[in-house]
Enzyme design. Sequence first.
Site, mmCIF file in Angstrom:
data_model
loop_
_atom_site.group_PDB
_atom_site.id
_atom_site.type_symbol
_atom_site.label_atom_id
_atom_site.label_comp_id
_atom_site.label_asym_id
_atom_site.label_seq_id
_atom_site.Cartn_x
_atom_site.Cartn_y
_atom_site.Cartn_z
ATOM 1 N N HIS A 139 78.976 29.682 -46.060
ATOM 2 C CA HIS A 139 77.697 30.205 -45.585
ATOM 3 C C HIS A 139 77.484 31.651 -46.024
ATOM 4 O O HIS A 139 78.222 32.545 -45.632
ATOM 5 C CB HIS A 139 77.643 30.136 -44.058
ATOM 6 C CG HIS A 139 76.270 30.242 -43.497
ATOM 7 N ND1 HIS A 139 75.458 29.147 -43.279
ATOM 8 C CD2 HIS A 139 75.541 31.317 -43.114
ATOM 9 C CE1 HIS A 139 74.300 29.542 -42.775
ATOM 10 N NE2 HIS A 139 74.329 30.860 -42.669
ATOM 11 N N GLU A 165 69.689 26.058 -42.670
ATOM 12 C CA GLU A 165 70.285 26.513 -41.413
ATOM 13 C C GLU A 165 69.364 26.255 -40.216
ATOM 14 O O GLU A 165 68.948 27.185 -39.530
ATOM 15 C CB GLU A 165 70.655 27.996 -41.504
ATOM 16 C CG GLU A 165 71.584 28.433 -40.391
ATOM 17 C CD GLU A 165 71.991 29.894 -40.500
ATOM 18 O OE1 GLU A 165 72.784 30.331 -39.663
ATOM 19 O OE2 GLU A 165 71.528 30.591 -41.418
ATOM 20 N N HIS A 178 75.970 26.360 -34.455
ATOM 21 C CA HIS A 178 74.754 26.690 -33.693
ATOM 22 C C HIS A 178 74.379 25.665 -32.635
ATOM 23 O O HIS A 178 73.554 25.976 -31.774
ATOM 24 C CB HIS A 178 73.542 26.936 -34.614
ATOM 25 C CG HIS A 178 73.546 28.254 -35.303
ATOM 26 N ND1 HIS A 178 73.258 29.439 -34.668
ATOM 27 C CD2 HIS A 178 73.804 28.577 -36.598
ATOM 28 C CE1 HIS A 178 73.337 30.444 -35.525
ATOM 29 N NE2 HIS A 178 73.679 29.947 -36.712
ATOM 30 N N ASP A 224 79.291 33.977 -43.319
ATOM 31 C CA ASP A 224 77.989 34.459 -42.839
ATOM 32 C C ASP A 224 77.671 35.843 -43.401
ATOM 33 O O ASP A 224 76.887 36.599 -42.823
ATOM 34 C CB ASP A 224 77.905 34.493 -41.312
ATOM 35 C CG ASP A 224 76.465 34.412 -40.805
ATOM 36 O OD1 ASP A 224 75.562 34.129 -41.617
ATOM 37 O OD2 ASP A 224 76.239 34.632 -39.605
#
Length: 493
Positions: free
Chosen positions: A101, A212, A283, A375
């Site tokens: 990611h 995402e 998430h 991230d």
Amino acid sequence: MSDVEPAVANRGEDGELRLSPSATDTASDSSTAVEFSLILHPHARPLGFLARFRYSLYAAGIALLFTPLTYLWTGQAPIDPSNYVERTRRVLKTTPLIDGHNDLPWQLRIELQNRIYDDRVDLTKRLLGHTDLVRMREGMVGGQFWSVYVDCDANQQHFEDPSWVIRDTLEQIDVTKRFIAEHPNHLQYCDSSACARTAFQAGRISSMIGIEGGHQVGSSIASIRQMYELGARYITLTHNCDNAFGTSASTVAGGGPDEGLFKFGYEAIKDMNRLGMMIDLSHVSHQTMRDVISVARAPVIFSHSGAYGVQKHLRHVPDDVLRSVKKNGGIVMAVFVSRFLNMKHPEEATIHDVVDHILYIADVCGWECVGIGSDFSGTPNVPIGLEDVSKFPDLIQLLMERGATDDQVRLLVGENILRVWGNIEQRAHEIQAGGELPVEAEWEGRQWHKGIRGSPWMLRGSREKAAENGAAEKAFQWHVDQDGKHNAPVKNI
């Protein structure tokens, strides 16, 4: 009959047998004896040990002599196990480090409005922020899932409310493909696990697309299929908002109920498995994680999450889910977000915290289900020691110092995600080969156009049904009245 006397065989002083002409021939002409001499070597002559194995010993000696040169030639001479720098270099030279990611496409959107051709940014030079090609090469990155993230729409209070999110997602896919194409010496667009391996072997960074958030497909399974056709290979089921598929972790964090996977979400999971679209559970709420894994027909992924057993953050994966991921054959890719690593004092989060999460996931789930999902370029705060994409080797060295073997590190950095992805692809092929059709289910709150009463209806009774449901009398079109005047269109569908 010959008039030559038979030859006589005699053994010489050296033990060899010699066949010589008769004495008469020898006396008459000594030169004839030389012409007829023949030496015979008996097969049964006993030999000593060295004589018997002398050729094998010669070969072994030559091999031993050249063994050091062979190590130098292949570059794989034994090294000190505590030389973590060289061990890391060797692993990352032969196994692609694939990050699950990175949000660089979002930075292109908010800083450049997706205009990448006007020379404001040169990714082949060192930039501010977390990501550029210079530091990716320094970090020995072998593959990258680029996130085509778009915010949850604050104005969209209901799943059916109009939104520009799908348009924005399409633009993010577009700019991601364009910046990959701009750097063919460094990046290679890939939509399969085999391509990721091929790109690494060619010295390029495989570049994949992940979406995402399920909100980015407009609560539509048909949209999921189209996103797959455009090259997206994973979809995070929720982001920081619920959608028609399921409950997000942020909803639970805000005090809302954890309702898990919604009815329509089960249909989405079914078709994503059929497609070969990876289901990303970062998430989502903990119950959503459990619900998805309970019905998934293929492995799942967590593109950027950690271990709840290390830090009680709802974005992390609890132990029971880690054990389920092991049975499912999926992967949890460790995240670098400071506030997920140290909830009370995020500014104190360090590279050691990331190592703690990786080792914990490996302990509960196994080394076969852990990966890396940074991230970078998405989170504003990263841990000390992992400031940007150049720091990946430092993480690997620290893991080795903590006891990780080279084989375990190979699984972590790339072999696991490639195996998981490949298994998802294979499962999709099997499902499709079985004749399963695309899912046509729609969210139960979906509103459809009612049509026009004068439409050329295909089925008997449709015109009457449309009238009952309030179908419009006229189409949304401009027209010319009886006086020849053009009138503005009126939308009344």
